[in-house]
Design an enzyme around this catalytic site. Structure first.
Site, short mmCIF file in Angstrom:
data_model
loop_
_atom_site.label_atom_id
_atom_site.label_comp_id
_atom_site.label_asym_id
_atom_site.label_seq_id
_atom_site.Cartn_x
_atom_site.Cartn_y
_atom_site.Cartn_z
N GLU A 167 36.17 -11.15 48.67
CA GLU A 167 37.43 -11.00 49.43
C GLU A 167 37.09 -10.09 50.61
O GLU A 167 36.96 -8.88 50.45
CB GLU A 167 38.51 -10.36 48.55
CG GLU A 167 38.77 -11.09 47.24
CD GLU A 167 39.53 -12.39 47.41
OE1 GLU A 167 40.24 -12.53 48.41
OE2 GLU A 167 39.38 -13.26 46.55
N CYS B 272 43.38 -5.69 55.67
CA CYS B 272 42.69 -6.95 55.99
C CYS B 272 43.64 -8.01 56.53
O CYS B 272 43.25 -8.83 57.35
CB CYS B 272 41.97 -7.46 54.75
SG CYS B 272 43.08 -7.61 53.33
P1 NAD Z 1 32.85 -1.79 52.75
O1 NAD Z 1 32.36 -3.19 52.76
O2 NAD Z 1 32.16 -0.80 53.60
O3 NAD Z 1 32.80 -1.21 51.26
C1 NAD Z 1 33.42 -1.89 50.17
C2 NAD Z 1 32.78 -1.43 48.87
O4 NAD Z 1 31.42 -1.88 48.81
C3 NAD Z 1 32.71 0.08 48.70
O5 NAD Z 1 32.97 0.40 47.35
C4 NAD Z 1 31.28 0.40 49.07
O6 NAD Z 1 30.84 1.62 48.52
C5 NAD Z 1 30.57 -0.80 48.47
N1 NAD Z 1 29.23 -1.10 48.99
C6 NAD Z 1 28.72 -0.79 50.20
N2 NAD Z 1 27.45 -1.29 50.32
C7 NAD Z 1 27.18 -1.94 49.16
C8 NAD Z 1 26.07 -2.69 48.68
N3 NAD Z 1 24.96 -2.86 49.41
N4 NAD Z 1 26.13 -3.22 47.43
C9 NAD Z 1 27.24 -3.08 46.68
N5 NAD Z 1 28.34 -2.39 47.08
C10 NAD Z 1 28.32 -1.84 48.31
O7 NAD Z 1 34.40 -1.86 53.11
P2 NAD Z 1 35.44 -0.66 53.32
O8 NAD Z 1 35.18 -0.01 54.62
O9 NAD Z 1 35.54 0.17 52.10
O10 NAD Z 1 36.82 -1.51 53.40
C11 NAD Z 1 37.26 -2.13 54.57
C12 NAD Z 1 36.92 -3.61 54.57
O11 NAD Z 1 37.46 -4.25 53.42
C13 NAD Z 1 37.52 -4.33 55.76
O12 NAD Z 1 36.58 -5.23 56.29
C14 NAD Z 1 38.70 -5.09 55.15
O13 NAD Z 1 39.10 -6.24 55.86
C15 NAD Z 1 38.14 -5.44 53.81
N6 NAD Z 1 39.22 -5.75 52.87
C16 NAD Z 1 39.41 -7.05 52.49
C17 NAD Z 1 40.46 -7.38 51.64
C18 NAD Z 1 40.73 -8.79 51.21
O14 NAD Z 1 41.57 -9.01 50.36
N7 NAD Z 1 40.06 -9.79 51.77
C19 NAD Z 1 41.31 -6.37 51.17
C20 NAD Z 1 41.09 -5.06 51.59
C21 NAD Z 1 40.04 -4.75 52.44
#
Ligand code: NAD
Length: 486
Positions: free
Chosen positions: A252, A286
């Site tokens: 997502e 998002c």
């Molecule tokens: P992010 O991708 O930086 O981090 C998300 C999660 O992934 C965190 O827990 C982070 O610690 C972890 N992570 C980072 N690198 C990783 C790796 N290599 N392996 C495994 N896990 C890893 O996102 P963010 O800044 O926390 O959130 C914002 C983003 O989330 C925006 O792009 C937003 O659009 C998206 N988002 C999407 C939805 C949806 O329903 N599609 C909902 C909410 C947020």
């Protein structure tokens, strides 16, 4: 701010003592103060959590006990509800989410848990007599150990929309929250874990500021499903890393939601609605409206009304009930968004400033309205994740659809018109997981959400959310023909 909370790991039914572990600090975007510390879990915590989840999956009755699973989910809902005020306050202080929105998120999480408690008792397979005496049972079984990796922007609902169906399906889980919301996650987890009927090891969780533990979850052969919510960039990395173990994924990811406004709308009512749709979580959602596509004939009127509606929104502390736009998640994000607006100053209808009269350590930024038409611009192609809307024009329905579909994202969109036929036609033509008609950002436990293309794949919420954590097994047996009666 004088709150001090400690984050922690919950593994195999115990809070893991964090003495000696490296800690990372969590800073409130409301005023820049350190509000707590969290031990770095990393690969060691991930390994222990996976082992506990696997033991619980293979050795407990969890996978075979839907009524127990429903009871646990209902107890979790009650436990969260009982502590909703403290949870909302911490959520608001740690992430900068407006206190009213934080309360709604906690209420939505309670509702989601109850929804999946109901579905836990409705998982059914099929049985067919393929030929006389030859039977096929199709059973629906839990997929195994599920890893749930979540972002900071809605850490209650985004956790529960994966955790609820995973537990309902009979999976055991390892959760990994974002570092920015680790304190809230720990407090929330205390409610979810404090359930007598929950078997040891069914739920496990660890925090980290780095990514070693998260990477291990994705690569481990003992994790069967990864349900990831976060950015498209990290989603891509996860998909590549999961290839080695051919893991089942639910991604997502980011979004760039267009709102298409036709000429038959009442601009004075629509403008404030669009402003609110774009400024939800200070634009850090998002599904937040980020592009307003408007018919030529009412472009000028809408640009003016939208700029006025945005300018009238009150930027303030997230714990102030009067605020309409809270801080961004941190100063770094605020400065990134501010720079982007500066770079497009010549296209600014309204340029948001760093708010005065608010704590200098807070990440406040006023709303901006840009009028960039170049479809290749980063303003249109990239997720800004801040209080910025872009307004674009179209002259025909076909052009509106073409422009709406002109990014790699496909998460959510809205269509604003009184013409029902057109609303339906356009909503069918937009390549995104959700389309709202004359509204925006309406999300429910019962209604699936998910993406196309760079917004990811799989669906959460609803019955499809449960299917992400279930597998179908075919059991064949030749029982023999039913005896003839005469
Ligand atoms: P992010 O991708 O930086 O981090 C998300 C999660 O992934 C965190 O827990 C982070 O610690 C972890 N992570 C980072 N690198 C990783 C790796 N290599 N392996 C495994 N896990 C890893 O996102 P963010 O800044 O926390 O959130 C914002 C983003 O989330 C925006 O792009 C937003 O659009 C998206 N988002 C999407 C939805 C949806 O329903 N599609 C909902 C909410 C947020």
């Amino acid at each position: 701010m004088t709150i001090s909370v400690v984050g922690a790991h919950w593994i195999a039914g115990e809070w893991i003592p964090s003495a000696g572990a490296t800690r990372f600090e969590v800073v409130s975007p409301v005023d820049g103060t350190v509000i707590g510390g969290v031990p770095e879990g990393g690969a060691a915590a991930a390994e222990a959590a996976i082992a506990a989840a696997q033991r619980a999956f293979l050795q407990s009755q969890w996978a075979h006990a839907p009524r127990l699973r429903a009871d646990v989910l209902l107890a979790q809902a009650a436990s969260v509800e009982a502590r909703k005020d403290d949870l909302s306050r911490l959520l608001s202080i740690e992430t900068g989410k407006l206190i009213g929105v934080a309360r709604m998120e906690i209420a939505a999480a309670v509702s989601e848990l109850r929804y999946y408690a109901g579905l836990a008792r409705a998982i059914a397979g099929r049985m067919l007599e393929i030929e006389p005496g030859v039977y096929s049972h199709l059973t629906r079984e839990p997929a195994g150990v599920a890893a749930i990796i979540t972002p900071w922007n809605a850490p209650a609902i985004l956790l529960v929309r994966s955790l609820g169906p995973a537990l309902a399906a009979g999976c055991t889980v390892v959760m990994k929250p974002a570092p920015q919301s680790s304190l809230f996650h720990t407090a929330f987890l205390r409610c979810l874990a404090d359930i007598d009927a929950l078997p040891v090891g069914v739920m496990n969780s660890f925090c980290e500021a780095g990514s070693a533990g998260g990477e291990l979850l994705v690569e481990s052969p003992d994790v069967d499903v990864v349900s990831f919510t976060g950015s498209t960039a990290v989603g891509r990395r996860i998909m590549a890393a999961a290839a080695g173990t051919l893991k089942r994924l639910n991604l997502e990811l980011g979004g760039k939601a267009p709102a298409i406004v036709f000429e038959d709308c009442d601009i004075t009512t629509v403008a404030p609605q669009l402003a609110a749709a774009g400024m939800i979580l200070a634009g850090q959602q998002c599904t937040a409206a980020s592009r307003v596509l408007v018919h030529d004939s009412c472009y000028d009127a809408l640009a003016k009304a939208l700029a006025a509606a945005l300018a009238a929104m009150r930027v303030g502390r997230s714990d102030d009930e009067r605020s309409e736009i809270g801080p961004l998640i941190d100063i770094r994000s605020r400065d990134r968004v501010r720079r982007l607006v500066e770079m497009h100053a010549d296209a600014a209808v309204l340029k948001g400033a760093v708010a005065r009269n608010l704590p200098s350590g807070g990440a406040y930024l006023g709303p901006s309205l840009l009028a960039v038409e170049d479809l290749t611009s980063p303003v249109i192609q990239e997720e800004i994740f801040g209080p910025v809307l872009n307004i674009e024009r179209f002259s025909t329905e076909a052009e509106a659809v073409k422009k709406a579909n002109a990014t790699r994202y496909g998460l959510a969109a809205s269509v604003w018109t009184r013409d029902l036929d057109r609303a339906f036609r356009v909503s069918r033509s937009i390549r995104s997981g959700t389309v709202w008609l004359n509204d925006h950002n309406k999300l429910f436990p019962e209604a699936e959400t998910g993406g196309h293309r760079d917004s990811g794949f799989g669906r959460l919420h609803g019955i499809d959310g449960l299917n992400e954590f279930l597998v179908t097994k075919h059991i064949y047996h030749r029982f023999g023909r039913v005896r003839e009666l005469s």
